[in-house]
Design a protein around this motif. Structure first.
Motif: not given
Length: 186
Positions: A46-47, A118-123, A157-161
């Motif tokens: 979610g960074t 791509a997974l950790l930085v959604p924007n 990817v905006n859903d951190e869980e």
């Protein structure tokens, strides 16, 4: 006899001191794909590209992170340049052995790093990795397209869980996607 013992002790002490001085005081190990600390990475889910310190921390936690020479986050793209920095604790020999071992480690690391960014930085909108004469440029759409084709349960990817669970469930397959044989983002 005492004189021979004293000379022997002096020679032994000198050898120990010379050996200690010749070893680097702080030798840094360069992270390989199999040694990535997944728990640390998952905490950074979610960074956003605007958080420079967290993005830099993610990149440093990924394979080759100890050799990051610079990061450019303009236009919401993550551009990473790798190289050998003076005072890094990494020798030229160690650097070359890691990155240029003839097994395409550079490409494997680049693909692996693109997947996790791509997974950790959604924007983020894209990724660029460069080391000497090797460069990989890939868009977020390219990475996501391949991941969605490979994984029917690819998370938002905006859903951190959901991303954290996805990583836990699929880390072996994600590693395989970056392998020399696969390299889907070409």
């Amino acid at each position: 006899m005492k004189r021979i013992t004293a000379i022997f002790i002096l020679i032994l002490a000198a050898a120990v001191i010379l050996a200690a001085c010749s070893e680097p005081a702080h030798k840094v190990k360069i992270t390989k794909i199999e040694n990535v600390n997944m728990e640390k990475l998952k905490k950074m889910t979610g960074t956003y590209v605007g958080d420079n310190n967290k993005v830099y921390s993610i990149v440093q936690s990924l394979p080759g992170g100890e050799t990051v020479k610079g990061i450019d986050l303009s236009a919401e793209r993550i551009k990473v340049t790798y190289g050998l920095e003076e005072g890094s604790g990494i020798s030229q020999e160690q650097f070359n052995k890691y990155w240029f071992n003839g097994k395409n480690v550079d490409k494997q690391n680049f693909y692996y790093n693109a997947i996790y960014l791509a997974l950790l930085v959604p924007n983020s909108k894209g990724y660029s990795f460069e080391i000497e004469d090797t460069t990989l440029d890939v868009t977020r759409q390219q990475v996501e397209k391949e991941l969605k084709e490979e994984f029917k349960d690819f998370p938002d990817v905006n859903d951190e869980e959901a991303v954290t669970k996805f990583i836990d469930k699929n880390k072996a397959k994600l590693k395989e996607l970056a392998s020399e044989e696969y390299q889907a983002f070409q």
